[in-house]
Design a protein around this motif. Structure first.
Motif, PDB file in Angstrom:
ATOM      1  N   HIS A 180       1.252  -1.276   0.188  1.00  0.00           N
ATOM      2  CA  HIS A 180       0.017   0.327  -0.029  1.00  0.00           C
ATOM      3  C   HIS A 180       1.116   1.003   0.228  1.00  0.00           C
ATOM      4  O   HIS A 180       1.562   1.279   0.853  1.00  0.00           O
ATOM      5  N   LEU A 215      -7.946   0.764   5.244  1.00  0.00           N
ATOM      6  CA  LEU A 215      -7.106   0.166   4.295  1.00  0.00           C
ATOM      7  C   LEU A 215      -6.521  -0.976   5.959  1.00  0.00           C
ATOM      8  O   LEU A 215      -6.200  -1.958   5.804  1.00  0.00           O
ATOM      9  N   HIS A 246      -0.943  -0.335  -4.219  1.00  0.00           N
ATOM     10  CA  HIS A 246      -2.304  -0.701  -4.386  1.00  0.00           C
ATOM     11  C   HIS A 246      -2.119   1.300  -3.628  1.00  0.00           C
ATOM     12  O   HIS A 246      -2.042   1.141  -2.642  1.00  0.00           O
ATOM     13  N   HIS A 269      -3.283   4.939  -3.575  1.00  0.00           N
ATOM     14  CA  HIS A 269      -5.016   5.612  -1.980  1.00  0.00           C
ATOM     15  C   HIS A 269      -4.073   6.650  -2.640  1.00  0.00           C
ATOM     16  O   HIS A 269      -4.106   7.789  -1.978  1.00  0.00           O
TER      17      HIS A 269
END
Length: 378
Positions: A9, A23, A88, A90
């Motif tokens: 992330h 998350l 990933h 964000h």
């Protein structure tokens, strides 16, 4: 046995917020035999770091204000070191840094998440076009509500694989509790009628309008109290001064960020979500799981969790006057607060469980990791 697929992330930080909360909730629930998780924080760690188990790695890149080539190169080094199966990102900033870093070597599948509506400055100029340029770098794009997906598409953002994965809430952690005990614990009158807001003091949350609306109606409702939790952010001092100086300031209660917000939800009769910019409100879901109905504005996602006349209220909440008018309607039906609260809990249990959210992300990670396997040995 094959090694777990590593999910990296990329965020600015793990400071408290709705996206960061999601998350953490997902990362804690992925099967460790199938997935390993690492979080790359571009700027700093943050208080949610304490909610992550020791098995989840965190790297802080120390980015400072403005565009940072140094942070970009550090992120490139982290990608090379970890060789993630899926990246990933964000929101826009992490997408930009990751797209630049990921494009300089062997590419891992890139999943990008949009967690809220565009701010006014993101709706024009280079920020708008940067998203348009970067979306093709992504393997998939997701939003946190179906309405948010439709919103981005209407803004001109398209991708061949663009989906929604609804936010979820831990309904075992957030449950209805003893309201009187919760109020005593945080210093509220047991017989009060408590309106609440949860979240840092940012302009887009409309704390000022809610506070003004409370001052407009408090004289007609002598047991009415306003509970504001998460008292920090760019407007902290403005709101604090306004609360103290108002005619009913003694009935306005400000509390800082709470690592355990459960008793604060349990003390409320109604949560107000007046934000002008939402994806799908985590605070609304936590309140509903706690048996508290929600009065929400027309921002994205709210209509997906709230059914007016059943588990809450939807209204236009863009001014103090409109908020005051709607609050009068809510408070005129005290029995609805209790009935809607029960229905709110049922809505969460049926459609917004955190386990279901985590399972959907796991399936998407699984598919993307499989897609990236030809490019690197697993």
């Amino acid at each position: 046995m094959s090694q777990p697929s590593l999910i990296l992330h990329v965020v600015f930080s793990l400071e408290p917020g709705g996206m960061e909360n999601g998350l953490v909730n997902v990362a804690r629930r992925l099967d460790p035999q199938e997935f390993a998780v690492h979080v790359g924080c571009l700027e700093r760690a943050g208080e949610f770091l304490r909610r992550l188990p020791p098995s989840i790695g965190v790297t802080v890149l120390g980015k400072r204000g403005g565009m940072s080539p140094v942070a970009m190169m550090k992120l490139r080094g982290l990608l090379h070191q970890l060789q993630p199966a899926v990246i990933h990102t964000h929101n826009l900033g992490p997408l930009f840094y990751t797209a630049m870093a990921n494009g300089l070597g062997p590419k891992a599948p890139l999943l990008h998440g949009e967690h809220g509506m565009l701010t006014p400055r993101e709706q024009r100029g280079w920020r708008y076009w940067l998203r348009r340029v970067l979306y093709p770098c992504c393997t998939a794009v997701h939003t946190v509500s179906e309405t948010l997906l439709q919103y981005y598409q209407a803004q001109g953002f398209r991708h061949p694989r663009m989906i929604s994965i609804l936010n979820g809430v831990d309904a075992e952690r957030f449950q209805p509790g003893d309201r009187a005990a919760a109020r005593q614990a945080i210093g509220l009158p047991v017989q009060a009628v408590v309106l609440g807001m949860m979240g840092s003091f940012q302009r887009r949350k409309r704390h000022k309008e809610v506070l003004s609306a409370f001052q407009m109606i408090a004289g007609d409702f002598p047991h009415l109290h306003l509970l504001l939790v998460g008292a920090r952010g760019p407007e902290s001092e403005i709101i604090s001064q306004a609360a103290r100086s108002g005619p009913h300031g003694q009935r306005v209660h400000l509390h800082p960020y709470q690592e355990d917000p459960r008793p604060f939800y349990q003390a409320m009769d109604l949560l107000i979500v007046a934000s002008e910019n939402e994806g799908l409100s985590n605070a609304a879901l936590e309140a509903m799981a706690s048996g508290v109905p929600v009065l929400a504005g027309e921002a994205c996602g709210n209509a997906e969790i709230i059914t007016p006349g059943k588990n809450g209220w939807l209204a236009r909440l863009d001014s103090a006057e409109s908020i005051a008018q709607t609050l009068r309607q809510c408070l005129a039906l005290p029995e609805a607060l209790t009935n809607f609260g029960r229905q709110a809990r049922e809505t969460v249990m049926q459609r917004f469980r955190v386990e279901d959210m985590a399972a959907r992300y796991a399936q998407l990670y699984r598919e993307l990791a499989r897609q990236g396997m030809p490019h690197q040995e697993r």
